[in-house]
Write a protein that holds these residues in place. Structure first.
Motif, PDB file in Angstrom:
ATOM      1  N   HIS A  35      43.804  35.581  36.267  1.00 54.84           N
ATOM      2  CA  HIS A  35      43.812  34.129  36.405  1.00 54.84           C
ATOM      3  C   HIS A  35      45.028  33.570  35.670  1.00 54.84           C
ATOM      4  O   HIS A  35      45.283  33.931  34.513  1.00 54.84           O
ATOM      5  N   PRO A  36      45.798  32.672  36.320  1.00 55.71           N
ATOM      6  CA  PRO A  36      47.039  32.206  35.706  1.00 55.71           C
ATOM      7  C   PRO A  36      46.847  31.401  34.402  1.00 55.71           C
ATOM      8  O   PRO A  36      47.674  31.481  33.506  1.00 55.71           O
ATOM      9  N   GLN A  37      45.749  30.660  34.308  1.00 52.75           N
ATOM     10  CA  GLN A  37      45.549  29.832  33.114  1.00 52.75           C
ATOM     11  C   GLN A  37      44.689  30.521  32.057  1.00 52.75           C
ATOM     12  O   GLN A  37      45.000  30.491  30.877  1.00 52.75           O
ATOM     13  N   PHE A  38      43.605  31.152  32.480  1.00 50.00           N
ATOM     14  CA  PHE A  38      42.648  31.706  31.526  1.00 50.00           C
ATOM     15  C   PHE A  38      42.869  33.188  31.223  1.00 50.00           C
ATOM     16  O   PHE A  38      42.200  33.752  30.368  1.00 50.00           O
ATOM     17  N   HIS A  39      43.767  33.843  31.948  1.00 55.03           N
ATOM     18  CA  HIS A  39      44.149  35.243  31.725  1.00 55.03           C
ATOM     19  C   HIS A  39      42.957  36.203  31.810  1.00 55.03           C
ATOM     20  O   HIS A  39      42.919  37.214  31.121  1.00 55.03           O
ATOM     21  N   LYS A  40      41.995  35.857  32.621  1.00 51.44           N
ATOM     22  CA  LYS A  40      40.839  36.721  32.821  1.00 51.44           C
ATOM     23  C   LYS A  40      41.050  37.530  34.096  1.00 51.44           C
ATOM     24  O   LYS A  40      41.573  37.000  35.080  1.00 51.44           O
ATOM     25  N   ILE A  41      40.653  38.796  34.073  1.00 50.26           N
ATOM     26  CA  ILE A  41      40.767  39.640  35.264  1.00 50.26           C
ATOM     27  C   ILE A  41      39.603  39.303  36.188  1.00 50.26           C
ATOM     28  O   ILE A  41      38.433  39.396  35.804  1.00 50.26           O
ATOM     29  N   LEU A  42      39.922  38.914  37.416  1.00 49.40           N
ATOM     30  CA  LEU A  42      38.915  38.529  38.399  1.00 49.40           C
ATOM     31  C   LEU A  42      38.950  39.474  39.579  1.00 49.40           C
ATOM     32  O   LEU A  42      39.997  40.039  39.909  1.00 49.40           O
ATOM     33  N   ARG A  43      37.779  39.640  40.226  1.00 56.64           N
ATOM     34  CA  ARG A  43      37.674  40.463  41.428  1.00 56.64           C
ATOM     35  C   ARG A  43      37.383  39.559  42.611  1.00 56.64           C
ATOM     36  O   ARG A  43      36.529  38.676  42.535  1.00 56.64           O
ATOM     37  N   ARG A  44      38.072  39.804  43.701  1.00 52.27           N
ATOM     38  CA  ARG A  44      37.863  39.034  44.925  1.00 52.27           C
ATOM     39  C   ARG A  44      37.692  40.021  46.079  1.00 52.27           C
ATOM     40  O   ARG A  44      38.417  41.008  46.165  1.00 52.27           O
ATOM     41  N   THR A  45      36.722  39.769  46.936  1.00 61.45           N
ATOM     42  CA  THR A  45      36.534  40.614  48.116  1.00 61.45           C
ATOM     43  C   THR A  45      36.701  39.765  49.364  1.00 61.45           C
ATOM     44  O   THR A  45      36.350  38.585  49.379  1.00 61.45           O
ATOM     45  N   LYS A  46      37.246  40.370  50.391  1.00 57.57           N
ATOM     46  CA  LYS A  46      37.422  39.696  51.667  1.00 57.57           C
ATOM     47  C   LYS A  46      37.132  40.704  52.769  1.00 57.57           C
ATOM     48  O   LYS A  46      37.462  41.881  52.649  1.00 57.57           O
TER      49      LYS A  46
END
Length: 87
Positions: A35-46
């Motif tokens: 995440h650009p602001q919070f620097h948390k690693i996020l997972r996204r599925t599509k």
């Protein structure tokens, strides 16, 4: 299933989650990003509907596919190869 030399096509890899349709598989692609602001690693599925002319990919297979001209309203990806087969 050639990729043209002029324009680089998007090449994605994912897992087949459904193969119940004729000449179509549904592939789930997992993406991780920071995440650009919070620097948390996020997972996204599509999920993508992918054109499989020979019905060779089965559920659970890891496949590689690329972008192409639309075949149907929601299907614009084409199967390149099966990376890892389950059976």
């Amino acid at each position: 299933m050639e990729v043209s030399a002029g324009k680089q096509k998007r090449l994605l890899e994912g897992v087949v989650v459904s193969d119940k349709m004729e000449k179509t598989i549904v592939v789930q692609v997992k993406q991780t990003y920071k995440h650009p602001q919070f620097h948390k690693i996020l997972r996204r599925t599509k999920t993508y509907k992918v054109h499989d002319e020979t019905n060779q990919a089965k559920m659970g297979d890891v496949v590689e596919f690329h972008e192409g001209r639309p075949v149907a309203k929601t299907k614009y990806m084409y199967l390149s190869r099966i990376v890892k087969s389950v059976a």
